[in-house]
Design an enzyme around this catalytic site. Structure first.
Site, PDB file in Angstrom:
ATOM      1  N   SER A  40      10.109  32.136 -22.065  1.00 35.39           N
ATOM      2  CA  SER A  40      11.315  31.938 -22.867  1.00 35.39           C
ATOM      3  C   SER A  40      11.049  31.266 -24.208  1.00 35.39           C
ATOM      4  O   SER A  40      10.383  31.815 -25.065  1.00 35.39           O
ATOM      5  CB  SER A  40      12.332  31.143 -22.039  1.00 35.39           C
ATOM      6  OG  SER A  40      13.555  31.025 -22.682  1.00 35.39           O
TER       7      SER A  40
ATOM      8  N   ARG B 253      17.164  12.552 -18.785  1.00 32.24           N
ATOM      9  CA  ARG B 253      16.904  13.409 -17.624  1.00 32.24           C
ATOM     10  C   ARG B 253      15.520  14.047 -17.749  1.00 32.24           C
ATOM     11  O   ARG B 253      15.060  14.336 -18.876  1.00 32.24           O
ATOM     12  CB  ARG B 253      17.962  14.515 -17.482  1.00 32.24           C
ATOM     13  CG  ARG B 253      18.044  15.452 -18.657  1.00 32.24           C
ATOM     14  CD  ARG B 253      18.982  16.623 -18.398  1.00 32.24           C
ATOM     15  NE  ARG B 253      18.433  17.549 -17.422  1.00 32.24           N
ATOM     16  CZ  ARG B 253      17.595  18.546 -17.735  1.00 32.24           C
ATOM     17  NH1 ARG B 253      17.212  18.740 -18.988  1.00 32.24           N
ATOM     18  NH2 ARG B 253      17.159  19.363 -16.798  1.00 32.24           N
TER      19      ARG B 253
ATOM     20  N   ASP C 211      16.027  33.387 -28.662  1.00 29.27           N
ATOM     21  CA  ASP C 211      14.794  32.707 -28.282  1.00 29.27           C
ATOM     22  C   ASP C 211      13.765  33.757 -27.875  1.00 29.27           C
ATOM     23  O   ASP C 211      13.989  34.962 -28.018  1.00 29.27           O
ATOM     24  CB  ASP C 211      15.042  31.678 -27.174  1.00 29.27           C
ATOM     25  CG  ASP C 211      15.438  32.330 -25.855  1.00 29.27           C
ATOM     26  OD1 ASP C 211      15.947  33.464 -25.880  1.00 29.27           O
ATOM     27  OD2 ASP C 211      15.245  31.709 -24.791  1.00 29.27           O
TER      28      ASP C 211
ATOM     29  N   GLY D  99      13.296  20.371 -16.648  1.00 25.25           N
ATOM     30  CA  GLY D  99      12.984  21.257 -15.537  1.00 25.25           C
ATOM     31  C   GLY D  99      11.906  22.263 -15.874  1.00 25.25           C
ATOM     32  O   GLY D  99      11.429  22.988 -14.999  1.00 25.25           O
ATOM     33  N   THR D 100      11.501  22.330 -17.157  1.00 23.31           N
ATOM     34  CA  THR D 100      10.546  23.352 -17.586  1.00 23.31           C
ATOM     35  C   THR D 100       9.303  22.794 -18.270  1.00 23.31           C
ATOM     36  O   THR D 100       8.338  23.506 -18.458  1.00 23.31           O
ATOM     37  CB  THR D 100      11.224  24.331 -18.562  1.00 23.31           C
ATOM     38  OG1 THR D 100      11.729  23.593 -19.686  1.00 23.31           O
ATOM     39  CG2 THR D 100      12.372  25.061 -17.884  1.00 23.31           C
TER      40      THR D 100
END
Length: 573
Positions: free
Chosen positions: A69, A526, A285, A529-530
Site C-alpha cells: 500500500s 496508539r 496511494d 498496525g503496519t
C-alpha cells in the site's frame, strides 16, 4: 477414501522457502507487511492457507493480494480476502500468524494438520484462489513463492496480474456471486471499469461538467487504473494523471501519494508547478485504496480535503437522496469514524440531521433544513475491519478513515428496498435512481480510491461545488501526526476505541496533564498496525499549539519507553 494433506509435496516445496531465523511475523490489519526481502516463506505458506480457507468454505474463491500500500518501495506484504470481498475473518488471522512463524518445515506441516482438525476442514473440497500484486519490484519473486504454495496443495489459482487492491477485492465478490441474485459484477477489469463508469455517467447526466481533475497516482498501480478508466469515462470527466512512473526505482510513494499528502499536509513537490489556484486535485496511494483531495486558494495556500471531509460530503448527500426519494424513516444513514477523525468533522456530522437536505456554509450563507433525529456517528478502533464491521450495522453505513480509506455500504435489505420502492413523484423517482446508481458506483467490498474519486466528483457535480465550497462545510481543527520508533510497539495497549492508553502504566495520566494546557487540546497514542512505530496525534485550536502538543506527547512516549535515538524527531531534540 478420505482426502489427505499432500505432505510430501508441501514438505518438498517448503524447503525451497525456509523461514528466516530471528524474525517474527504478525498478521495485522493490513495482513503481513515488512521488508519485501524477508517475506518469501510467508508467501509460500499464505498460498497453502488460502487454499485451506477456500476448502473450509466449500470451495468459495479466496483472494490474495501482494502489496504494501502506502509503505516505502522496499516493503511488501500480503493479505487474504474472504468470499464477499471483505477482510479475512479475525479468527484466521491467528492461524496465519502461527503458520508464518513455524520454525521448520516439519513444524509447519504439524501446524497445518492441527488447523485442519480444529477447523474441521474437508480436504476433499476444491480450493479456489484469485491473486494479484501491485507494482513493487519485489512482487514477481513473492508471487512465485505464493504460486509454489498453491502448487504444493493443488489449488486452482487464477493470476489477476498487476492491478489495484480494490479491483482484486471486486474480483473475489464478483466470482463468488456469479449467477446468483446478488451478482456483483463481471469478474474482469473491463467489468469493473464498465460498472463504475456507467453508474457515474448516469449520475452526472444533465449536470454542469466539472473542470479537469489532477490525479497524483503515487507512481503506483493506480496509474494504470487511471489510464484504463479514462476512455470509459469519455467526456463525462477529464483526468490529468501525474506521478505515473511505475518502473522508476525508488519512485513509489516517494514524496507523493495520499499518505505523503496527509502526513506532511502539503502538495507533492511534483505538483508545485502544475496545480493552479482553485483547481481540484487528488492523490491515490501505492495500491489505490486511499484517496485525499486538495486545492490551492487564491493566495496559493494549500488546503487538504481528507477522509473526514469526504465522509461529510458523501454522508450528507446520501441523506439528501434518501429524503428526496421518500424513504426518510425507512433507511437510516450512519457514519463510522476512528480516533484520527478531526474533532470538527465529528461535531459537524453529529449535527447533521438524518433527514436534512444539506448544510452549505460559504462566507455568510447558511442553508439548513432539519428534523429531530440526529445522524448517528460511531467511533471504533483504527483499521478497516473495525470500520467495515460497524458500518454493516446501518442501513447505509459510511466510513472513512482520516487517511482517505473508506466507502459506503448499503445493506442487502436496503438494496432490496431501493429496487422495490415505488416512487410517487418524478422527484422521488430521480432520487431513487440516483441511489441505485450509487450502489453500483461505490465499491462496497473495500475502500477504493478510483471508485471514491468518482463518488466525490458526483457530489461536487450535483452541488456545483468547487474545492473551496466543499472545504467550507466545516473548518478543521489544526492537527499533527508524529511517528516515534520504540523498542516494543506491542507494549502499548489502548481502550476506548484507541483513544486512551492503559499501558505503559502512568503514561496516559501524563498525556492528560499536557492536553489540559492547550485550548481545544486532544491527543492520543496508539501502536501502528503496519509499521514498527507508535503514532501520536495532537489537535488544538491553534496550529502551533497542535504541533507543540503532538511533539511534546511524542517526547513523553520516547522518554518513557526508550525510543530509538536514531529516529528521535528533530522537533524535540
Amino acid at each position: 477414501m478420505t482426502a489427505q494433506l499432500p505432505v510430501e509435496s508441501i514438505s518438498k516445496l517448503s524447503e525451497l522457502h525456509p523461514k528466516p531465523n530471528h524474525i517474527r511475523f504478525q498478521y495485522g490489519t493490513a495482513g503481513f507487511r515488512t521488508l519485501g526481502n524477508v517475506l518469501d516463506s510467508v508467501l509460500f505458506r499464505v498460498g497453502i492457507l488460502a487454499a485451506l480457507r477456500s476448502k473450509r468454505l466449500d470451495g468459495k474463491t479466496i483472494g490474495v493480494m501482494v502489496t504494501a500500500s502506502h509503505n516505502p518501495e522496499h516493503d511488501n506484504g500480503v493479505k487474504l480476502v474472504d468470499p464477499r470481498g471483505e477482510m479475512l475473518e479475525a479468527a484466521w488471522e491467528v492461524h496465519a500468524t502461527s503458520l508464518a512463524n513455524a520454525a521448520t518445515t516439519s513444524d509447519f506441516v504439524e501446524q497445518l494438520e492441527a488447523l485442519i482438525r480444529s477447523a474441521k476442514i474437508d480436504l476433499s473440497k476444491p480450493a479456489r484462489v484469485v491473486y494479484a500484486r501491485d507494482t513493487r519490484p519485489s512482487g514477481p519473486a513473492l508471487v512465485a513463492a505464493l504460486e509454489d504454495g498453491f502448487k504444493a496443495i493443488g489449488a486452482d489459482a487464477r493470476n489477476a496480474g498487476v492491478t489495484t487492491t480494490p479491483i482484486l477485492h471486486y474480483f473475489v465478490r464478483s466470482i463468488n456471486t456469479k449467477g446468483t441474485k446478488n451478482e456483483y459484477g463481471e469478474d474482469s477489469e473491463d467489468g469493473y471499469f464498465t460498472k463504475l463508469s456507467s453508474a457515474f455517467k448516469k449520475l452526472v447526466t444533465g449536470k454542469p461538467q466539472l473542470p479537469p481533475l489532477v490525479v497524483d497516482c503515487a507512481n503506483g498501480v493506480g496509474a494504470e487504473g487511471i489510464s484504463k478508466i479514462s476512455p470509459y469515462l469519455g467526456e463525462s470527466l477529464t483526468l490529468i494523471p501525474h506521478n505515473t512512473a511505475t518502473t522508476t526505482p525508488g519512485a513509489l510513494n516517494n514524496a507523493c501519494g495520499a499518505d505523503y499528502v496527509k502526513t506532511s499536509q502539503k502538495l507533492p513537490p511534483s505538483l508545485a508547478s502544475v496545480l493552479k489556484p482553485g483547481q481540484r486535485a487528488c492523490s491515490l496511494d501505492g495500491d489505490a485504496d486511499r484517496l485525499i483531495y486538495y486545492y490551492l486558494d487564491d493566495r496559493g495556500q494549500f488546503h487538504m480535503l481528507d477522509g473526514d471531509k469526504i465522509a461529510a460530503l458523501v454522508a450528507a448527500f446520501i441523506v439528501e437522496l434518501v429524503k428526496s426519494a421518500g424513504l426518510e424513516g425507512e433507511i437510516q444513514v450512519g457514519v463510522v469514524q476512528t480516533a484520527y477523525a478531526n474533532g470538527s468533522s465529528t461535531k459537524y456530522l453529529a449535527e447533521v440531521r438524518s433527514t436534512h437536505l444539506f448544510v452549505y456554509r460559504m462566507r455568510d450563507r447558511v442553508d439548513r433544513l432539519s428534523s429531530p433525529q440526529r445522524l448517528p456517528v460511531r467511533c471504533v478502533p483504527t483499521g478497516v475491519k473495525h470500520l467495515h464491521h460497524a458500518a454493516e450495522h446501518f442501513a447505509v453505513g459510511v466510513y472513512f478513515e482520516a487517511n482517505g480509506h473508506g466507502t459506503a455500504l448499503f445493506s442487502p435489505e436496503t438494496q432490496e428496498k431501493l429496487e422495490s420502492h415505488e416512487p410517487t413523484t418524478p422527484a422521488q423517482s430521480t432520487a431513487l435512481n440516483h441511489l441505485l446508481s450509487l450502489t453500483r458506483l461505490i465499491n462496497q467490498t473495500v475502500g477504493d480510491a478510483i471508485s471514491d474519486m468518482l463518488l466525490v466528483e458526483t457530489v461536487l457535480a450535483h452541488k456545483s461545488y468547487s474545492g473551496l465550497e466543499w472545504d467550507s462545510l466545516y473548518v478543521d481543527l489544526p492537527n499533527r501526526l508524529v511517528k516515534v520508533v520504540v523498542v516494543d510497539r506491542h507494549a502499548f495497549k489502548t481502550e476506548d476505541a484507541e483513544r486512551r492508553l492503559v499501558s505503559p502504566k502512568g503514561l496516559q495520566a501524563k498525556i492528560d496533564d499536557l492536553v489540559k494546557r492547550y485550548d481545544g487540546g486532544r491527543s492520543f497514542v496508539r501502536p501502528s498496525g503496519t509499521e514498527d512505530v507508535v503514532r501520536v496525534y495532537g489537535e488544538a485550536v491553534i496550529k502551533s499549539q497542535a504541533d507543540e502538543l503532538a511533539f511534546r506527547v511524542a517526547g513523553l512516549v520516547y522518554d518513557e519507553t526508550g525510543g530509538d535515538p536514531a529516529t528521535r524527531p528533530k522537533e524535540f531534540i
